[in-house]
Design an enzyme around this catalytic site. Structure first.
Site, PDB file in Angstrom:
ATOM      1  CB  VAL A 118       4.835  30.657  69.415  1.00  0.00           C
ATOM      2  CG1 VAL A 118       5.324  29.278  69.850  1.00  0.00           C
ATOM      3  CG2 VAL A 118       5.984  31.650  69.421  1.00  0.00           C
ATOM      4  CG  HIS A 559       5.421  13.379  73.505  1.00  0.00           C
ATOM      5  ND1 HIS A 559       5.875  12.609  74.542  1.00  0.00           N
ATOM      6  CD2 HIS A 559       6.148  14.523  73.562  1.00  0.00           C
ATOM      7  CE1 HIS A 559       6.844  13.251  75.199  1.00  0.00           C
ATOM      8  NE2 HIS A 559       7.017  14.423  74.618  1.00  0.00           N
ATOM      9  CG  HIS A 602      10.282  12.874  75.327  1.00  0.00           C
ATOM     10  ND1 HIS A 602       9.860  13.763  76.260  1.00  0.00           N
ATOM     11  CD2 HIS A 602      10.518  11.706  75.989  1.00  0.00           C
ATOM     12  CE1 HIS A 602       9.861  13.181  77.458  1.00  0.00           C
ATOM     13  NE2 HIS A 602      10.252  11.931  77.321  1.00  0.00           N
TER      14      HIS A 602
HETATM   15  C1  FAD Z   1       4.115  21.630  76.558  1.00  0.00           C
HETATM   16  C2  FAD Z   1       4.872  20.711  75.629  1.00  0.00           C
HETATM   17  C3  FAD Z   1       5.962  19.996  76.097  1.00  0.00           C
HETATM   18  C4  FAD Z   1       6.682  19.152  75.255  1.00  0.00           C
HETATM   19  N1  FAD Z   1       7.826  18.563  75.703  1.00  0.00           N
HETATM   20  C5  FAD Z   1       8.618  17.894  74.822  1.00  0.00           C
HETATM   21  C6  FAD Z   1       9.917  17.444  75.203  1.00  0.00           C
HETATM   22  O1  FAD Z   1      10.378  17.667  76.328  1.00  0.00           O
HETATM   23  N2  FAD Z   1      10.646  16.768  74.279  1.00  0.00           N
HETATM   24  C7  FAD Z   1      10.191  16.526  73.023  1.00  0.00           C
HETATM   25  O2  FAD Z   1      10.904  15.925  72.215  1.00  0.00           O
HETATM   26  N3  FAD Z   1       8.980  16.948  72.635  1.00  0.00           N
HETATM   27  C8  FAD Z   1       8.205  17.653  73.501  1.00  0.00           C
HETATM   28  N4  FAD Z   1       7.003  18.158  73.089  1.00  0.00           N
HETATM   29  C9  FAD Z   1       6.524  17.804  71.745  1.00  0.00           C
HETATM   30  C10 FAD Z   1       7.221  18.481  70.579  1.00  0.00           C
HETATM   31  O3  FAD Z   1       7.605  19.794  70.909  1.00  0.00           O
HETATM   32  C11 FAD Z   1       6.247  18.454  69.399  1.00  0.00           C
HETATM   33  O4  FAD Z   1       5.940  17.110  69.098  1.00  0.00           O
HETATM   34  C12 FAD Z   1       6.789  19.080  68.114  1.00  0.00           C
HETATM   35  O5  FAD Z   1       7.291  20.362  68.356  1.00  0.00           O
HETATM   36  C13 FAD Z   1       5.661  19.109  67.080  1.00  0.00           C
HETATM   37  O6  FAD Z   1       6.123  19.600  65.848  1.00  0.00           O
HETATM   38  P1  FAD Z   1       5.087  19.801  64.637  1.00  0.00           P
HETATM   39  O7  FAD Z   1       5.834  20.424  63.533  1.00  0.00           O
HETATM   40  O8  FAD Z   1       4.387  18.534  64.388  1.00  0.00           O
HETATM   41  O9  FAD Z   1       3.978  20.799  65.201  1.00  0.00           O
HETATM   42  P2  FAD Z   1       4.151  22.240  65.901  1.00  0.00           P
HETATM   43  O10 FAD Z   1       5.548  22.480  66.296  1.00  0.00           O
HETATM   44  O11 FAD Z   1       3.095  22.295  66.929  1.00  0.00           O
HETATM   45  O12 FAD Z   1       3.812  23.247  64.734  1.00  0.00           O
HETATM   46  C14 FAD Z   1       2.514  23.489  64.233  1.00  0.00           C
HETATM   47  C15 FAD Z   1       2.363  24.972  63.982  1.00  0.00           C
HETATM   48  O13 FAD Z   1       1.225  25.203  63.173  1.00  0.00           O
HETATM   49  C16 FAD Z   1       0.556  26.348  63.643  1.00  0.00           C
HETATM   50  N5  FAD Z   1      -0.834  26.230  63.199  1.00  0.00           N
HETATM   51  C17 FAD Z   1      -1.756  25.342  63.633  1.00  0.00           C
HETATM   52  N6  FAD Z   1      -2.915  25.523  62.970  1.00  0.00           N
HETATM   53  C18 FAD Z   1      -2.711  26.530  62.092  1.00  0.00           C
HETATM   54  C19 FAD Z   1      -3.541  27.158  61.132  1.00  0.00           C
HETATM   55  N7  FAD Z   1      -4.795  26.764  60.929  1.00  0.00           N
HETATM   56  N8  FAD Z   1      -3.019  28.195  60.422  1.00  0.00           N
HETATM   57  C20 FAD Z   1      -1.741  28.599  60.623  1.00  0.00           C
HETATM   58  N9  FAD Z   1      -0.918  28.016  61.518  1.00  0.00           N
HETATM   59  C21 FAD Z   1      -1.402  26.991  62.243  1.00  0.00           C
HETATM   60  C22 FAD Z   1       0.748  26.293  65.138  1.00  0.00           C
HETATM   61  O14 FAD Z   1       0.564  27.566  65.727  1.00  0.00           O
HETATM   62  C23 FAD Z   1       2.171  25.767  65.267  1.00  0.00           C
HETATM   63  O15 FAD Z   1       3.131  26.797  65.327  1.00  0.00           O
HETATM   64  C24 FAD Z   1       6.266  18.996  73.915  1.00  0.00           C
HETATM   65  C25 FAD Z   1       5.167  19.710  73.440  1.00  0.00           C
HETATM   66  C26 FAD Z   1       4.474  20.573  74.276  1.00  0.00           C
HETATM   67  C27 FAD Z   1       3.335  21.357  73.727  1.00  0.00           C
END
Ligand code: FAD
Ligand code: NAG
Ligand code: NAG
Ligand code: NAG
Ligand code: NAG
Ligand code: NAG
Ligand code: NAG
Ligand code: NAG
Ligand code: NAG
Ligand code: NAG
Ligand code: NAG
Ligand code: NAG
Length: 623
Positions: A118, A559, A602
């Site tokens: 999302v 995580h 986290h």
């Molecule tokens: C259920 C859950 C609970 C969590 N609880 C906590 C918490 O309480 N506290 C905390 O600090 N952290 C928590 N986390 C972890 C934290 O939210 C994540 O580590 C962080 O948001 C990751 O950021 P990111 O930018 O690395 O990836 P993301 O935020 O996952 O962003 C990656 C994005 O890329 C998109 N994407 C993937 N592949 C493609 C593609 N091929 N083409 C186009 N788009 C694509 C995905 O849809 C997504 O929107 C939780 C995570 C989850 C899922």
């Protein structure tokens, strides 16, 4: 942290049935209809509009001369109550569930891995726990070859990303000395809301008293570089309206339809990054989920990968950047042989223990599920007044014990000795590239220091007053891998967590269960009549506890990180200290996959800080 369970799925179903708004109709002018409005070239293309991708896109488009396109697989959320109200389950349509390969350390069971699919990524679906790791976590990153990425170098970026609001007077009165209102470690004018639920269950007092009586002190300020002890965490919420603060709220909504140089394409899967003959990233191919049509768009400056710790290495491998042998086995032309892509993957194995309370006579979190009239009253109070237990994140909360090894067991020296003697070659696959093994050895030495430190936690126990008590191994020694198994970009990669591959993770788990039981046996917890129902008191020898863990633990504490590590190339790294992918030009990675090692805590606050710093590094390249 979010405790996914069958209750969660059930309530998702209920939540979905009364949420009717369609995510497609969100009125944000800069969401493109790509068949008509897409430019054929942008300065930067950001792959993934999740947590890190939105930070970088926002910061780069502060300069009106710079054009940025974000391509996101999911859609903009409809701001349903389930995404904004902390105490409600998030609609299931925003959550993606992957499944690991069988884990030998878990008796060959698989584990689910949840991510946000999302705009806003993980921050739309997560447990809202919003705390930093310890200074030593980031200092170890710096020591792996990354000047400026230690605690001192990152602190200003933690601050830049947040607006902290101190706890209310009521909360401070309820927990005297437990929660600091000191502003100094915090940011006060950043985009992400960082605050506290304004309600708390009274039994949380027993949590702190219990830990204090078994040698674990209360730490009123866990965000200043010592994420240890029993503490009451900040959450990612806006204090004023007690609503979830997502990356979308913080970095996208304020500029949507405002900055003409910022475009967001939703519902599209990036399949591949294209390289020129000179190995410069020149554009990407993406596929519309609605039409299955493949399109292509060019990047005149750079491509920025922000698809998260599972999908970023997948996209690199699909694009010919990764271990040569793997790519060749699938007929993918190798642009650069980079053995570290997908390696060094980490998450935090978790066991959900179960308890009952014989002497509970007042509302507890479990009433949300067992007492429908009470739950309805609380929702009403929240809707009218923004108070009450619905301000607490669903199946989550704020009170945790972060335990350094010395706090867990007096026999920590023997665990450290066993660890130091571990034969690391026997843990990694036998034909692993020598650079990966060299990097693992370098990390192992740093981890040993952190395990010996009184200022760095290795295990986390979270309790919101309910029956389930998760215990997470937040500083794993084990390493896993992400590897594609087909050239189909829709097909998830193979996810191997490597859970309990390294013996220390099991030794620490067993010792932590014993420490958890010591806390449960404390007078403060016994006043509640607390008793263990799973694994249960009859599971008592080390061998019995180990068997229970292997039968019940899950690989992920949600995580995942470190699969495109920012580490020296000769140590198996994928990006350098300017987050540039080795061996190619015009390509960076900015998400949780660049964490050199997992943060013992986290991830979200660290993802924000890393992305803020990466954006500044990119801006410096303009000068
Ligand atoms: C259920 C859950 C609970 C969590 N609880 C906590 C918490 O309480 N506290 C905390 O600090 N952290 C928590 N986390 C972890 C934290 O939210 C994540 O580590 C962080 O948001 C990751 O950021 P990111 O930018 O690395 O990836 P993301 O935020 O996952 O962003 C990656 C994005 O890329 C998109 N994407 C993937 N592949 C493609 C593609 N091929 N083409 C186009 N788009 C694509 C995905 O849809 C997504 O929107 C939780 C995570 C989850 C899922
Ligand atoms: C997108 O553009 C195409 C072509 O201009 C048009 O047919 C379609 O209705 C548009 N869709 C939306 C959601 O605006
Ligand atoms: C944008 O470009 C214009 C014209 O080249 C220049 O005058 C201006 O300073 C630039 N703005 C920024 C923020 O770089
Ligand atoms: C797990 O699977 C592997 C490979 O199939 C097998 O060798 C091993 O014995 C299995 N382990 C357990 C505990 O079942
Ligand atoms: C809560 O307040 C923040 C900050 O003012 C705002 O951006 C957000 O839209 C509000 N959320 C809700 C659900 O009212
Ligand atoms: C990317 O490569 C594909 C062939 O694999 C080609 O069709 C497409 O036009 C290229 N896109 C760019 C932006 O170069
Ligand atoms: C897209 O292709 C997949 C198979 O690759 C198919 O299952 C799906 O129905 C297609 N969707 C559309 C909208 O054509
Ligand atoms: C359920 O909640 C109501 C208040 O809404 C309370 O009066 C009642 O005692 C609770 N029932 C149980 C079984 O705890
Ligand atoms: C959703 O939130 C609004 C605003 O607070 C409230 O009026 C409405 O009753 C809520 N819906 C549910 C199902 O709680
Ligand atoms: C409404 O909020 C105020 C403080 O913001 C609080 O004092 C009051 O008790 C709340 N009302 C209910 C019904 O919880
Ligand atoms: C370490 O493990 C490797 C691979 O299993 C093995 O070849 C080597 O002999 C072991 N080294 C020692 C000192 O046991
Ligand atoms: C049960 O809880 C009450 C109130 O907290 C306390 O007074 C009482 O001593 C407890 N009973 C037992 C058996 O611990």
């Amino acid at each position: 942290m979010r405790q996914i369970s069958h209750i969660f799925v059930l309530l998702n179903f209920v939540a979905n049935s009364f949420v009717s708004s369609s995510s497609h109709s969100a009125p944000y002018a800069s969401v493109l209809n790509h068949t008509s409005h897409l430019r054929d070239r942008y300065d930067y293309i950001v792959i993934g509009g999740g947590t890190s991708g939105l930070v970088v896109a926002n910061r780069l488009t502060e300069n009106p001369n710079i054009t940025v396109l974000v391509i996101e697989y999911g859609y903009v959320d409809g701001q349903e109550n389930g995404t904004t109200v902390p105490g409600l389950p998030v609609p299931g349509k925003y959550l993606r569930t992957d499944t690991s390969i069988p884990q030998p350390g878990l008796n060959n069971r698989t584990s689910p891995l949840y991510t946000g699919a999302v705009v806003g990524g993980g921050t739309v679906v997560n447990g809202m726990f919003f705390a930093r790791g310890s200074a030593g976590d980031y200092d170890a990153w710096e020591q792996l070859g990354n000047p400026g990425w230690g605690w001192e170098g990152l602190l200003s970026y933690f601050k830049k990303s947040e607006t902290f609001t101190p706890p209310t007077e009521e909360l401070q009165d309820m927990f005297p000395g437990v929660i600091s209102s000191d502003l100094s470690p915090h940011g006060i004018d950043g985009p992400v809301g960082s605050s506290f639920s304004n309600y708390q269950y009274t039994v949380i007092k027993n949590f702190f008293a219990g830990w204090n009586s078994v040698g674990v002190s209360t730490n009123p300020q866990p965000n200043n570089g010592k994420a240890i002890g029993a503490f009451y965490s900040t959450i990612s919420a806006y204090a004023k309206n007690q609503s979830r603060s997502t990356a979308s709220d913080a970095y996208y909504r304020p500029i949507a339809g405002v900055r003409e140089n910022f475009h967001l394409l939703t519902g599209c899967l990036v399949a591949k990054i294209n390289f020129s003959k000179g190995r410069r990233a020149v554009g990407v191919d993406f596929i519309s989920r609605e039409t299955n049509k493949t399109s292509t768009v060019r990047a005149s400056r750079e491509v920025i990968l922000a698809a998260g710790a599972v999908r970023s290495p997948q996209i690199l491998q699909l694009s010919g950047v990764g271990p040569k042998r793997l790519l060749e086995s699938l007929g993918i032309e190798c642009v650069v042989d980079l053995p570290g892509v997908g390696r060094n993957f980490q998450d935090q194995p978790t066991i959900y223990m179960q308890f009952s309370y014989g002497n509970y006579t007042f509302p507890t979190p479990d009433w949300m599920f067992s007492n429908a009239s009470w739950a309805a009253e609380q929702l009403d109070i929240y809707n009218k007044n923004r108070t009450g237990p619905i301000t607490i994140p669903y199946l989550g909360g704020s009170s945790v014990a972060f335990l350094p090894l010395k706090n867990i067991t007096p026999s920590y020296p023997s665990i450290l000795t066993t660890t130091a003697l571990t034969n690391l070659s026997s843990i990694l696959p036998s034909k692993i590239h020598p650079s990966i093994l060299a990097g693992y050895k370098a990390q192992h030495d740093l981890l040993l220091n952190l395990y010996a430190s009184p200022d760095a936690a290795v295990a986390e126990i979270a309790w919101e007053g309910g029956n389930t008590i998760p215990l997470a191994m937040i500083r794993p020694f084990s390493r896993g891998a992400i590897e594609i198994t087909t050239t189909d970009p829709f097909h998830p990669p193979s996810i191997d967590f490597g859970t309990f591959a390294h013996p220390t993770d099991m030794l620490t788990s067993i010792a932590s269960i014993r420490k958890l039981r010591e806390w449960i046996s404390s007078p403060a917890m016994q006043a509640l009549g607390a008793f263990e129902t799973f694994p249960g008191a009859s599971v008592s020898t080390d061998l019995e506890i180990e068997a229970a863990i292997r039968n019940a633990a899950t690989s992920s504490w949600q995580h995942p990180s470190s699969s495109c590590a920012m580490v020296k190339k000769r140590w198996g790294g994928v990006v350098d200290a300017e987050v540039r992918v080795y061996g190619v030009k015009g390509l960076r990675v900015v998400d949780a996959s660049v964490f050199p090692m997992a943060v013992a805590g986290h991830t979200s606050s660290s993802v924000y800080a890393v992305a803020e710093k990466a954006a500044d590094i990119i801006k410096l390249s303009w000068e």
